[in-house]
Write an enzyme that holds these catalytic residues in place. Sequence first.
Site, PDB file in Angstrom:
ATOM      1  N   HIS A 178      25.749  26.165  90.980  1.00 40.68           N
ATOM      2  CA  HIS A 178      25.135  27.210  90.156  1.00 40.68           C
ATOM      3  C   HIS A 178      26.259  28.066  89.593  1.00 40.68           C
ATOM      4  CE1 HIS A 178      22.577  30.221  88.530  1.00 40.68           C
ATOM      5  NE2 HIS A 178      23.051  31.158  89.323  1.00 40.68           N
ATOM      6  N   ASP A 218      27.164  30.940  87.199  1.00 43.87           N
ATOM      7  CA  ASP A 218      26.723  32.087  86.403  1.00 43.87           C
ATOM      8  C   ASP A 218      27.579  32.234  85.153  1.00 43.87           C
ATOM      9  OD1 ASP A 218      24.581  33.337  87.984  1.00 43.87           O
ATOM     10  OD2 ASP A 218      26.141  33.612  89.492  1.00 43.87           O
ATOM     11  N   ASP A 245      17.846  30.733  89.883  1.00 46.34           N
ATOM     12  CA  ASP A 245      18.363  32.044  90.277  1.00 46.34           C
ATOM     13  C   ASP A 245      17.707  33.246  89.619  1.00 46.34           C
ATOM     14  OD1 ASP A 245      20.031  33.531  91.938  1.00 46.34           O
ATOM     15  OD2 ASP A 245      21.601  33.700  90.445  1.00 46.34           O
ATOM     16  N   HIS A 250      20.744  35.308  83.275  1.00 42.40           N
ATOM     17  CA  HIS A 250      19.979  36.147  84.206  1.00 42.40           C
ATOM     18  C   HIS A 250      20.809  37.205  84.919  1.00 42.40           C
ATOM     19  CE1 HIS A 250      21.299  32.593  86.560  1.00 42.40           C
ATOM     20  NE2 HIS A 250      21.519  33.483  87.499  1.00 42.40           N
TER      21      HIS A 250
END
Length: 1015
Positions: free
Chosen positions: A39, A41, A163, A403
């Site tokens: 993941h 970001d 997420d 996000h």
Amino acid sequence: MFLEILFLLLCSVSATWGNPACSPINPDVITVHLICHTHDDVGWLKTVDQYFYGAKNSIQRAGVQYIIDSVVDELNKDPSRKFSYVEMAFLYRWWMQQSEEVRQNVISLVESGQLELVNGGWSMNDEAAAHYTAIVDQMTLGLVFINQTFGTDARPRISWQIDPFGHSNEQASLFAQMGFDGLFFARLDYHDKNERMRTKNMEMVWQPSNSLGETAWLFTGALPNHYSPPSGFCFDDLCSDPPIMDDPNLEDYNVDERVTEFLEVVHNQALSFRTNQLIMTMGNDFNYQNAVTWYKNLDKLIKYVNAGPNNVTVVYSTPSCYVDALHAAEVTWGTKQDDFFPYASDDHAYWTGYFTSRPTFKGLIRQANGFHQAQKQILALSGSDRTPTQESMAQALGVTQHHDAVTGTAKQHVTDDYYKRLDEAQRSSEEALVPLLRSLAGSPEAAGAVSFCPQRNISSCELTEESTSFQVVVYNSIARPIDTPVRIPVPNFPYQVTDYQGNSITSQLVPIPDAILAIPYRSSSATQELVFMAEAVPAVGSSTYQITRAAAHAAHQAQRSLRKRITPGTDAFVTKGITGEKLFYYGMQGDNSQFSKRASGAYIFRPNATEAELLEVTSTVQYDGEVVGEIHIEYGSWASEVIRTYKGLVQVESEWLVGPIPIEDGSGKEVITRYAVEGMTTDDTFYTDANGREMQKRIKDHRDTWEQIITEPVSWNYYPVTARILLESSNDMGSFVVLNDRAQGGSSLSDGQVELMVHRRLLDDDAFGVGEALNEVAYGIGLIARGTHWLLHSDAATADCDFACLHRRLGEELFMRPLLMFQDGSDSVPAPVSHLNSPLPEQVHLMTLEPWYSSGEFLLRLEHMFEVDESASFSVPVTVDLEDLSFFMMIYLFSVRRNSSCFEFLQNLFADFTITDAQETVLSANQWLADSNRLQWLVEGQESVHEQLQKVHEDTYEKSIFFPNKIMADLYRNFYERGFMYRNSGEPEQPRADFSVTLDPMEIRTFVVKVKPSE
């Protein structure tokens, strides 16, 4: 013949999807699908560039380029290994730096299914604060990049929102319209998760739209272990779990122990799922920078578990392989209709603060999104191909939908970087638009200065302040004419406003509020705003006005606003039966050492009391004039408001200014505006929008799918308000709506009231990773935020435009605000011009018009703005019949009739171009609609397909008739349109253009259109 057809159809239903990239599945044993993933970001604790390059590792050890490098190397070593990747903003950067040899190798990995691209957006967007147009744009940007780079067979089938901090109905609906087969996420309220684990409802069919029905259904799974590996089985360099040590000749041999521990995890997870197929995520934030540690240990785990005498098989898998295995199980699934907001992770951690966090950044993103829609239109109408500035604007907006971006939950230096990227992209885009907009507006090639006046948010514009004669071009990107007020910062002089014929336009000078003049970093000679109404600005077109500074004292006196001071003593404004007041909650302080000491922070809204503190009114001044009436209200030294009513407009405008929020008392504060309709009863019920589209019913202190003891009575009832919050009375007091210009948190805690949080400044971190208090500072002082609410009561509705019509129209206008371009000088003023031959019907929003990837092609999206049963007049289908070259509206009463006033010629819709061909795609424009066959699922309370076919068989033979064409057509539609045919496995074949287009309520239809210049 009928039996043969029926037999073939039955066989096609019972057959499983053949996906050669997936491991063979034995349905009689538990199969554990290991999902290797990272993941990444797109900005959070480090900037996008820092994350990509692996810089600033003192903040966080993370380098995305090394992740992709390492994973590719390890996949090449063993064809059974698999990996899933999500963020195209990073993959695009990495791809641009690779040699042709590496690129071909990666293409092979994608084609073989070893490397699966999931989600496919530029970022993993937020679902609370992101506007639906921005979501669609950023998904399209990433998915088209995949098509162009890896081919259409690489199209992601699974959305992977692991997420974001809560999940919206609209996001699920959009994914379904993009052709996705499934969705997985990690974050849901912990009470909800516990209940779903207990009842085996972790996986379901989400039915998010009352308007779109089955078109919007989406198979959805909540991941069992967040998106992390099971405890004890993280083999990343960032983890400290024991590796699998399988040499019996060495110390610490642990294979038996590790296999036993793993099987215990598997059997515990199996208790909460309906099938023998179990998903198990193997990865976490920025994992796989050294992928060898993962794959070496997972290889061993698979080997030793599969070798044992147990009922478990472990395989490398991907999200699509897992979904196909679930689909093949042919079980019946539960359903869900409401959304997953708000998200709570413990009794005192309701993730509702980020709905408002960093309000100026949220406002900039919304404004930039509206600008980008106009930019794309102007480029298309100018006959331009895609340009570098269009791409840079799309990419900057794509990053900010992440996000941890639009949510306001990144570190301050990362947020500063987001600001910088977005501002630079918009400034360069504006510069490139100047000659195009001049040409479209019919303006001459003026030699004077040009400005879009980016500081009008603080009532400042250098050009309009210094020039004695200038023009303003008002570009309307909405596909119908609008009346819009124009406000221009100017010094205290009289001005004359004239149109293209030299006619004088009524204008008014209104003093800039004292609170704006007092902003410390504002450097401007403007003390007034020149206000006039730009009437009937053409659809997808422009009007130009000349503004000239006058000298006559009499003209100045006539233009000035009449001032009336109101005696202080009221704590609220009152207009048209609506009251409003400013209040604040003290943010809870705490060290987060236990749940009860949770602090309010960037993510969490946790007030330290259930009642907000009232800000008292200290000054009220009223101004009246021929264009607008205003009430300027001050609430002490750090909050103020302007209430406006424009002549001829139905809405009341509330422009709020908050900041710097004082913290000298050692307490953070969360500021709200509360509106109330006198005498309105709403039975604890209110409605909020989902990402700017469909409304969601909310009931105070209620959840649809579980019950709990309420520990945070305020934040428990807060929901994301992306575009509007609405009340409907149960005592014949009508309806009331507040529309906002950026995402905010909101609620209705008492009957007839709504509150929206407009700003927050806090002194403690809430311990969810960002590691900073939400204490924004700009120019050396606490952040000052300015924004707008539009208030509307149903009393303003008319026979021609009911309440839904009014608020849907106003919502479109608030988002798609006109683009204003100012140019110095007094050249001849061009006449108003529309680039449509006729406006679109009231229901239809021209959502997208942009140059596509081949010269002479546009991407065109048409959206029905109304929900089912929302409006008696407008919640009806609108048909665009391209074959007959006309629009017409289908109005269903007791019969069907055409409304002749709604006929428009679509082929000649654009004044400068003629559409010669139109091919429909899915919403994200990465697949022809004719090639989209989504998986269909059996749900509780619905007959199985086998039962439906059996009924057809029995009815046919009981009536002793041949197989009628109607039954055949119904069967074909059941299997083809609902996706029971075999999946098309080749290059999408361009379908023949279908010129009959019907827009049902809430439907969006997307086309690649070919155009030629009109003669």
